[in-house]
Design an enzyme around this catalytic site. Structure first.
Site, PDB file in Angstrom:
ATOM      1  N   TRP A  53       0.827  -1.131   0.121  1.00 55.79           N
ATOM      2  CA  TRP A  53      -0.024   0.115  -0.030  1.00 55.79           C
ATOM      3  C   TRP A  53       0.799   1.234  -0.128  1.00 55.79           C
ATOM      4  O   TRP A  53       1.660   1.288   0.666  1.00 55.79           O
ATOM      5  CB  TRP A  53      -0.911  -0.268   1.204  1.00 55.79           C
ATOM      6  CG  TRP A  53      -1.963   1.055   1.379  1.00 55.79           C
ATOM      7  CD1 TRP A  53      -2.861   1.391   0.418  1.00 55.79           C
ATOM      8  CD2 TRP A  53      -2.258   1.998   2.493  1.00 55.79           C
ATOM      9  NE1 TRP A  53      -3.732   2.440   0.966  1.00 55.79           N
ATOM     10  CE2 TRP A  53      -3.278   2.591   2.029  1.00 55.79           C
ATOM     11  CE3 TRP A  53      -1.665   1.900   3.994  1.00 55.79           C
ATOM     12  CZ2 TRP A  53      -3.950   3.559   3.092  1.00 55.79           C
ATOM     13  CZ3 TRP A  53      -2.481   2.764   4.781  1.00 55.79           C
ATOM     14  CH2 TRP A  53      -3.227   3.512   4.413  1.00 55.79           C
ATOM     15  N   ALA A 104      -6.304  -4.623   7.503  1.00 54.76           N
ATOM     16  CA  ALA A 104      -7.368  -3.656   7.391  1.00 54.76           C
ATOM     17  C   ALA A 104      -8.702  -4.198   6.703  1.00 54.76           C
ATOM     18  O   ALA A 104      -9.595  -3.388   6.259  1.00 54.76           O
ATOM     19  CB  ALA A 104      -6.849  -2.581   6.415  1.00 54.76           C
ATOM     20  N   ASP A 123      -0.222  -5.050   9.594  1.00 55.66           N
ATOM     21  CA  ASP A 123      -1.389  -4.141   8.993  1.00 55.66           C
ATOM     22  C   ASP A 123      -2.551  -5.249   8.577  1.00 55.66           C
ATOM     23  O   ASP A 123      -2.486  -5.820   7.695  1.00 55.66           O
ATOM     24  CB  ASP A 123      -0.784  -3.553   7.971  1.00 55.66           C
ATOM     25  CG  ASP A 123      -1.754  -2.279   7.586  1.00 55.66           C
ATOM     26  OD1 ASP A 123      -3.095  -2.437   7.934  1.00 55.66           O
ATOM     27  OD2 ASP A 123      -1.679  -1.773   6.510  1.00 55.66           O
ATOM     28  N   LYS A 174     -13.184  -0.859   6.593  1.00 59.38           N
ATOM     29  CA  LYS A 174     -13.828  -1.838   5.659  1.00 59.38           C
ATOM     30  C   LYS A 174     -14.509  -2.667   6.120  1.00 59.38           C
ATOM     31  O   LYS A 174     -15.743  -2.721   5.725  1.00 59.38           O
ATOM     32  CB  LYS A 174     -12.871  -2.522   4.826  1.00 59.38           C
ATOM     33  CG  LYS A 174     -11.391  -1.683   4.548  1.00 59.38           C
ATOM     34  CD  LYS A 174     -11.532  -0.664   3.568  1.00 59.38           C
ATOM     35  CE  LYS A 174     -10.285   0.419   3.657  1.00 59.38           C
ATOM     36  NZ  LYS A 174      -9.354   0.589   2.638  1.00 59.38           N
TER      37      LYS A 174
HETATM   38  C1  PLP Z   1      -3.340  -2.155   3.485  1.00 61.71           C
HETATM   39  C2  PLP Z   1      -3.853  -1.135   4.208  1.00 61.71           C
HETATM   40  N1  PLP Z   1      -3.626  -0.657   5.314  1.00 61.71           N
HETATM   41  C3  PLP Z   1      -4.392   0.660   6.149  1.00 61.71           C
HETATM   42  C4  PLP Z   1      -5.465   1.092   5.488  1.00 61.71           C
HETATM   43  C5  PLP Z   1      -5.976   2.173   6.316  1.00 61.71           C
HETATM   44  O1  PLP Z   1      -7.383   2.602   6.253  1.00 61.71           O
HETATM   45  P1  PLP Z   1      -8.075   3.654   7.216  1.00 61.71           P
HETATM   46  O2  PLP Z   1      -6.991   4.646   7.633  1.00 61.71           O
HETATM   47  O3  PLP Z   1      -8.838   4.253   6.001  1.00 61.71           O
HETATM   48  O4  PLP Z   1      -8.690   2.848   8.084  1.00 61.71           O
HETATM   49  C6  PLP Z   1      -5.675   0.935   4.329  1.00 61.71           C
HETATM   50  C7  PLP Z   1      -6.822   1.454   3.524  1.00 61.71           C
HETATM   51  O5  PLP Z   1      -6.848   1.483   2.329  1.00 61.71           O
HETATM   52  C8  PLP Z   1      -5.157  -0.319   3.539  1.00 61.71           C
HETATM   53  O6  PLP Z   1      -5.418  -0.772   2.206  1.00 61.71           O
END
Ligand code: PLP
Length: 394
Positions: A127, A210, A208, A243
């Protein structure tokens, strides 16, 4: 002073969203931005979220500050959701954060504070925010091989070979499930091998997570994180509720620091609260309260899990439709990987030129690295995308 500012690189996904809005074509297809959309193209508020908000609205008597770490009941509920009983609660320090991004940012800051020399190993690709936040914080990131462009599966031998280059104290950033952007994930024996390597070389895993519930199911998607967390001396976990609860704009995340040292938890907890204080003081509460209300009420939790399962199955079905249509058009199983990938994304593994060609000729909007948001598809757009992929010669 402001004359010294330089334009920062534009976020490619947000720029793509704007181009999509400006495109007059009726049959254009948006596979760019990473939000779940149902068959009508809507990102719905989940039933249990609405019900929890209603309850909170009726019962809440104050909007006074919570604690610096957020509501402890939220941390308890999330730790239970992610780790189950795999790690004892008194080994875990945890704070609420603004989204998963906030958790990642605080996690990186904690690493920098505790171990300024540590390098963070990130999958290639990962990401993009992982790399850009590390860069912004002045921390070194090192890419490890992850995606095999031939098979479009995990290049596990390459990954292990690269991680063997890490020095003791270096951090290995892993996606808990539903890898973004590739959709290719480790199986449990691979997670075990990573945990063994981490232990042999004295590395620190940071997970991580998510998309729990978007891949193979709530428990299945947390199995890798549970395995690692229960078998290493120290570990960080950054979680997002954006999500799986569909509460993107509420900014709801959690950072956990796990340590098997008997006396580490109290200091870790204080340090995480200190970091919250320095960056934004109290974390947002509304989304966390919604999540806690759902997870601690049997009926709401059951309904939430059911709706999440429907979302998961809908994405799996779209994967199968797309892989099936491509098989029909090409007469080969070349695109079978789309049905094997899990989560919201799949990396097609093609060039930016062909991605651009699909946009210009077919109105298909995907990120330049060829990441598809599977949830952006529906029964009408699957054949349009399949034809675009074949026409472009992917
Ligand atoms: C791999 C990954 N980590 C973390 C996030 C963080 O999401 P948010 O800050 O919207 O909770 C995302 C969002 O796209 C993600 O794809």
């Amino acid at each position: 002073m402001f004359e010294n500012l330089k334009p920062q690189p534009a976020d490619k996904i947000l720029a793509l969203m704007q181009m999509y809005r400006d495109d007059p074509r009726q049959d254009k297809v948006d596979l760019g931005v990473g939000v779940y959309k149902n068959a009508e193209g809507v990102t719905p508020v989940m039933r249990a979220v609405k019900a929890a908000e209603h309850r909170i609205w009726e019962a809440q008597t104050t909007k006074a500050y919570t604690g610096l770490a957020g509501d402890p009941a939220y941390a308890d509920a999330m730790i239970d959701l992610i780790l189950g009983s795999s790690v004892e609660r008194d080994k875990i320090a945890a704070v609420a954060t603004p989204g998963g991004t906030g958790a990642i940012r605080q996690g990186f800051e904690l690493i920098r504070m505790a171990s300024p020399e540590a390098r963070v190993f990130v999958s290639d690709p990962t990401w993009p925010n992982h790399v850009s936040i590390l860069k912004y914080l002045g921390m070194e990131s090192v890419a490890y091989r992850y995606f095999d462009p031939e098979t479009r599966a995990v290049d596990f031998d390459g990954m292990m070979a690269d991680l063997k280059e890490a020095r003791p104290g270096d951090v290995v950033l892993l996606h808990g499930c539903c890898h973004n952007p590739t959709g290719a994930n480790l199986n449990l024996s691979q997670w075990q091998a990573v945990a063994d390597l981490v232990n042999e070389r004295g590395l620190i895993p940071m997970i991580d997570i998510a998309y729990q519930g978007f891949g193979d199911g709530l428990d299945e998607d947390a199995a890798g994180a549970r395995l690692v967390a229960s078998s290493v001396p120290e570990c960080l976990i950054a979680a997002s509720c954006s999500k799986n609860f569909g509460i993107y704009r509420e900014r709801t995340g959690l950072l956990m620091a796990l340590s098997q040292q008997p006396d580490a938890q109290a200091l870790n907890q204080k340090t995480l609260a200190f970091l919250n204080r320095q960056n934004y003081s109290f974390p947002p509460d509304h989304g966390a309260r919604v999540v806690t209300t759902i997870l601690t009420d049997e009926a709401l939790r059951t309904d939430w899990a059911r709706e999440l399962e429907d979302v998961r199955l809908a994405m799996l079905d779209l994967r199968q439709q797309l892989a099936g249509e491509l098989q029909r058009l090409t007469g080969s199983d070349r695109f079978g990987f789309i049905a094997e990938h899990r989560g919201m994304f799949s990396l097609l593994g093609t060039t930016p030129e062909l991605v651009e060609r699909m946009r210009v000729e077919h109105g298909i909007y995907m990120v330049g690295d060829s990441r598809l948001n599977i949830a952006g598809l529906n029964a009408q757009s699957v054949p349009i995308l399949a034809k675009a992929i074949v026409d472009a010669g992917v």
